[in-house]
Scaffold this motif. Structure first.
Motif, mmCIF file in Angstrom:
data_model
loop_
_atom_site.group_PDB
_atom_site.id
_atom_site.type_symbol
_atom_site.label_atom_id
_atom_site.label_comp_id
_atom_site.label_asym_id
_atom_site.label_seq_id
_atom_site.Cartn_x
_atom_site.Cartn_y
_atom_site.Cartn_z
ATOM 1 N N ASP A 192 62.243 63.854 55.044
ATOM 2 C CA ASP A 192 61.218 64.870 54.835
ATOM 3 C C ASP A 192 60.147 64.613 55.879
ATOM 4 O O ASP A 192 60.419 63.961 56.892
ATOM 5 C CB ASP A 192 60.667 64.797 53.403
ATOM 6 N N HIS A 193 58.951 65.093 55.665
ATOM 7 C CA HIS A 193 57.833 64.829 56.575
ATOM 8 C C HIS A 193 56.628 64.362 55.772
ATOM 9 O O HIS A 193 55.878 65.179 55.251
ATOM 10 C CB HIS A 193 57.465 66.077 57.389
ATOM 11 N N PRO A 194 56.432 63.061 55.655
ATOM 12 C CA PRO A 194 55.231 62.568 54.981
ATOM 13 C C PRO A 194 53.986 62.902 55.805
ATOM 14 O O PRO A 194 54.053 63.063 57.022
ATOM 15 C CB PRO A 194 55.444 61.056 54.924
ATOM 16 N N SER A 195 52.863 63.005 55.124
ATOM 17 C CA SER A 195 51.590 63.300 55.800
ATOM 18 C C SER A 195 50.470 62.440 55.250
ATOM 19 O O SER A 195 50.399 62.182 54.045
ATOM 20 C CB SER A 195 51.201 64.777 55.614
ATOM 21 N N THR A 196 49.593 62.020 56.153
ATOM 22 C CA THR A 196 48.276 61.526 55.776
ATOM 23 C C THR A 196 47.263 62.501 56.362
ATOM 24 O O THR A 196 47.606 63.352 57.197
ATOM 25 C CB THR A 196 48.035 60.098 56.292
ATOM 26 N N SER A 197 46.004 62.393 55.956
ATOM 27 C CA SER A 197 45.050 63.431 56.363
ATOM 28 C C SER A 197 43.625 62.909 56.406
ATOM 29 O O SER A 197 43.330 61.793 55.951
ATOM 30 C CB SER A 197 45.123 64.613 55.386
ATOM 31 N N VAL A 252 52.006 65.543 60.575
ATOM 32 C CA VAL A 252 53.351 65.854 60.080
ATOM 33 C C VAL A 252 54.256 64.843 60.766
ATOM 34 O O VAL A 252 54.594 64.990 61.942
ATOM 35 C CB VAL A 252 53.756 67.305 60.394
ATOM 36 N N LEU A 253 54.610 63.788 60.037
ATOM 37 C CA LEU A 253 55.223 62.602 60.623
ATOM 38 C C LEU A 253 56.744 62.679 60.674
ATOM 39 O O LEU A 253 57.393 63.101 59.718
ATOM 40 C CB LEU A 253 54.817 61.369 59.814
ATOM 41 N N GLU A 254 57.280 62.222 61.796
ATOM 42 C CA GLU A 254 58.724 62.077 61.926
ATOM 43 C C GLU A 254 59.209 60.933 61.037
ATOM 44 O O GLU A 254 58.534 59.914 60.886
ATOM 45 C CB GLU A 254 59.058 61.770 63.387
ATOM 46 N N ASP A 299 30.726 62.629 56.734
ATOM 47 C CA ASP A 299 31.384 62.300 55.463
ATOM 48 C C ASP A 299 32.902 62.323 55.618
ATOM 49 O O ASP A 299 33.614 63.074 54.940
ATOM 50 C CB ASP A 299 30.940 63.261 54.352
ATOM 51 N N LEU A 300 33.411 61.464 56.491
ATOM 52 C CA LEU A 300 34.839 61.413 56.778
ATOM 53 C C LEU A 300 35.579 60.759 55.610
ATOM 54 O O LEU A 300 35.243 59.640 55.200
ATOM 55 C CB LEU A 300 35.108 60.630 58.060
ATOM 56 N N ARG A 301 36.591 61.458 55.068
ATOM 57 C CA ARG A 301 37.364 60.976 53.931
ATOM 58 C C ARG A 301 38.847 60.957 54.303
ATOM 59 O O ARG A 301 39.506 61.991 54.314
ATOM 60 C CB ARG A 301 37.137 61.879 52.712
ATOM 61 N N TYR A 302 39.331 59.765 54.626
ATOM 62 C CA TYR A 302 40.743 59.604 54.958
ATOM 63 C C TYR A 302 41.558 59.516 53.670
ATOM 64 O O TYR A 302 41.075 59.026 52.646
ATOM 65 C CB TYR A 302 40.948 58.325 55.775
ATOM 66 N N SER A 303 42.789 59.986 53.713
ATOM 67 C CA SER A 303 43.648 59.820 52.539
ATOM 68 C C SER A 303 43.847 58.334 52.288
ATOM 69 O O SER A 303 43.796 57.521 53.213
ATOM 70 C CB SER A 303 44.990 60.529 52.764
ATOM 71 N N PRO A 304 44.043 57.939 51.034
ATOM 72 C CA PRO A 304 44.155 56.510 50.703
ATOM 73 C C PRO A 304 45.240 55.815 51.512
ATOM 74 O O PRO A 304 46.299 56.381 51.791
ATOM 75 C CB PRO A 304 44.484 56.519 49.217
ATOM 76 N N GLU A 305 44.972 54.570 51.890
ATOM 77 C CA GLU A 305 45.922 53.789 52.672
ATOM 78 C C GLU A 305 47.265 53.711 51.952
ATOM 79 O O GLU A 305 47.340 53.386 50.766
ATOM 80 C CB GLU A 305 45.369 52.375 52.891
ATOM 81 N N GLY A 306 48.328 54.037 52.677
ATOM 82 C CA GLY A 306 49.660 53.952 52.100
ATOM 83 C C GLY A 306 50.033 55.104 51.198
ATOM 84 O O GLY A 306 51.110 55.089 50.589
ATOM 85 N N ASN A 307 49.168 56.114 51.117
ATOM 86 C CA ASN A 307 49.432 57.276 50.262
ATOM 87 C C ASN A 307 49.883 58.442 51.142
ATOM 88 O O ASN A 307 49.118 58.928 51.982
ATOM 89 C CB ASN A 307 48.164 57.647 49.494
ATOM 90 N N TYR A 308 51.102 58.902 50.939
ATOM 91 C CA TYR A 308 51.680 59.947 51.784
ATOM 92 C C TYR A 308 51.965 61.195 50.959
ATOM 93 O O TYR A 308 52.652 61.128 49.937
ATOM 94 C CB TYR A 308 52.978 59.460 52.435
ATOM 95 N N ALA A 309 51.437 62.328 51.419
ATOM 96 C CA ALA A 309 51.774 63.605 50.788
ATOM 97 C C ALA A 309 53.156 64.030 51.257
ATOM 98 O O ALA A 309 53.605 63.672 52.353
ATOM 99 C CB ALA A 309 50.737 64.656 51.145
ATOM 100 N N ASN A 310 53.829 64.812 50.429
ATOM 101 C CA ASN A 310 55.169 65.295 50.767
ATOM 102 C C ASN A 310 55.080 66.753 51.204
ATOM 103 O O ASN A 310 54.364 67.544 50.595
ATOM 104 C CB ASN A 310 56.092 65.163 49.558
#
Length: 544
Positions: A313-318, A398-400, A455-466
């Motif tokens: 699939d393509h995991p994402s961080t944001s 959108v990660l390979e 107010d930069l808010r990175y997605s939690p470390e190691g948390n990947y959306a599908n």
């Protein structure tokens, strides 16, 4: 068991890939039966469900699961249909109904870049495809002309012909991203989408409604419902509520029949000369595994033990932040622009490639929910809501991912409401993809700087959306010991069983998989027609 139907071809699955496969066969005079597990719906029903849903942020709410053909549902609670075996959750979402999952897609219709198809030779990772980009190019074009696709010229995917139409008008927010990021070396371009910027094939131009997911209210974007409608108009016999639970074979290994349950669990049998499996990368391997026999104890097309394996699939961080400008996301398509310069390069020997995608989803609902959770009310609520809705933006990668046999779909010991074993997902995210996510974080930070972000808010470390781009599980290849189908989608084990699905893609690349799945299916269909000595006039240009 009821009296059986028969046709030249049986296509299992009425989604965009299956229906366009059927349509191309029908235009050459073949008889086709399409079997769809789910019910028949129409756009009006879906729009009404969306408008009446109390969960506006849940894009699956207009697509309820039915007992006779369940699919994964996660809100308000997990239906448990897709069993999770870990170690990382794989909460895939898809729809089992006439037309399939593209009823609620973002209509992104990317091509892969040429080097995506030979990453093993070039970068020493993944696998090479059994065909070249140049061989796929005319079928990409055929798919684009059927669906009505537009996009920027500089996405890294060469073309022998132009897009059928120009992109939808750029939104104010995306214009500001393009203007402010250019000095930093980031080129923001229009996404490649199957969405009309003008009247095309009897459908209107995009009206700017910000609900592409879960439903385009005017059919300005193409979807599988339109493809199924076109196939029926061309003569297909489409049977909804036909949940196929087994494929039968003869002593020589040829497929002779598809067995399906109707909603009352009466069994029906359909025969054909050739069978085409067109469900997604979860339901298709599930059916192959369900169809085990004394001759094929591990399931059909599975002498390689590769059916269900190499799930991708393509995991994402944001990153979410407040831009300096008032951008007011929410007018026009939900996902209109992206950065594509990081899709390929020598770095792929070390870490995943990625696209950077910008959202244009209205921020009113998410900002309102956040403020209520923070306990903000009254005049301050109104002030904060106006600020956040105007300034809040998001960029994601959108990660390979690479194919790994241990990432797979298998049969669960649990059974669904029809007594059929549920699919089970075993999934993990490897270091190659994690390193790509780490590298992309620097791009997130630089983009925020160029946008005057706070107010930069990175997605939690190691948390990947599908991203719901189900790929792999029935990979194509030249070696029957390591793949399920050949370069034309024919199963190595059964001469009259073909698979058209994003599941045949050997690697996932960095782009939404639907367009490539359709192009591969059209190429497979052309091959089938040539094998049957049917003269074909060339690529189709319209569904009408």
């Amino acid at each position: 068991m009821s009296d059986q139907l028969s046709a030249d071809f049986v296509v299992i699955g009425s989604g965009i890939i299956g229906s366009l496969t059927a349509l191309k066969l029908l235009k050459q005079g073949a008889s086709v039966v399409i079997l769809e597990a789910g019910p028949r719906v129409n756009r009006g029903q879906i729009v009404a469900r969306f408008r009446n849903s109390p969960r506006k942020g849940d894009w699956m709410s207009p697509y309820p699961s039915v007992p006779s053909a369940p699919h994964p549902i996660y809100q308000p609670k997990d239906s448990g249909y897709l069993v999770q075996a870990g170690p990382y959750p794989y909460p895939a979402e898809y729809i089992r109904q006439v037309g399939g999952t593209t009823w609620h897609w973002a209509a992104q219709a990317w091509r892969v870049v040429p080097n995506d198809m030979r990453i093993k030779s070039l970068y020493g990772v993944g696998v090479d495809w059994p065909l070249t980009y140049e061989e796929l190019d005319p079928f990409y074009q055929e798919a684009e002309e059927i669906m009505g696709v537009s996009g920027a010229a500089n996405t890294g995917s060469p073309r022998s012909k132009p897009f059928p139409m120009e992109p939808v008008e750029e939104t104010w927010a995306m214009r500001r991203f393009r203007e402010r990021l250019a000095p930093g070396g980031y080129e923001v371009v229009a996404n490649t989408t199957a969405r009309n910027s003008r009247s095309y094939d009897g459908r209107p131009a995009c009206c700017g409604n910000n609900s592409c997911q879960p439903i385009c209210p005017i059919d300005a974007q193409y979807h599988g419902g339109l493809a199924a409608e076109a196939a029926e108009a061309a003569g297909a016999k489409l049977i909804p509520n036909a949940n196929v639970y087994k494929l039968e074979h003869d002593a020589q290994g040829r497929i002779v029949a598809a067995l399906y349950y109707d909603p009352d669990k009466n069994s029906h049998r359909v025969t054909a000369k050739t069978f085409i499996l067109a469900a997604n990368g979860i339901e298709s391997p599930k059916l192959l595994l369900l169809s085990s026999s004394d001759k094929y104890p591990n399931g059909l097309a599975n002498s390689s033990d590769m059916v269900g394996r190499n799930l991708m699939d393509h995991p994402s961080t944001s990153l979410t932040f407040y831009a300096e400008d008032e951008l007011w996301l929410g007018r026009g398509p939900q996902s209109p622009s992206s950065i594509n310069t990081l899709r390929d390069g020598a770095f792929r020997s070390e870490h995943a490639a990625y696209r950077l995608d910008f959202t244009n989803i209205s921020q009113v609902l998410s900002s309102t929910q956040a403020l209520i959770a923070e306990g903000v009310y009254g005049a301050e609520f109104e002030k904060q809501l106006r600020y956040r809705a105007a300034h809040q933006v998001n960029v994601k990668n959108v990660l390979e991912v690479l194919p790994h046999p241990e990432n797979r779909i298998s049969l669960s010991t649990q059974k669904d409401s029809m007594g059929i074993p549920k699919p089970q997902a075993s999934y993990s995210i490897d270091e190659y993809t994690r390193r790509g996510a780490d590298v992309s974080k620097a791009d997130f930070t630089r983009i925020a700087e160029l946008m005057g972000g706070t107010d930069l808010r990175y997605s939690p470390e190691g948390n990947y959306a599908n991203n719901q781009h189900i790929t792999g599980t029935m990979s194509m290849g030249n070696d029957p010991k390591t793949s399920v189908v050949d370069g034309f989608g024919r199963t190595h084990d059964h001469e009259n069983l073909f698979i058209v699905s994003t599941g045949v893609m050997p690697t996932a690349a960095t782009c939404n998989s639907t367009q490539t799945g359709v192009a591969l299916a059209l190429r497979t269909t052309q091959h089938i027609l040539e094998q049957f000595n049917v003269r074909t006039p060339g690529p189709a240009t319209s569904t009408s």
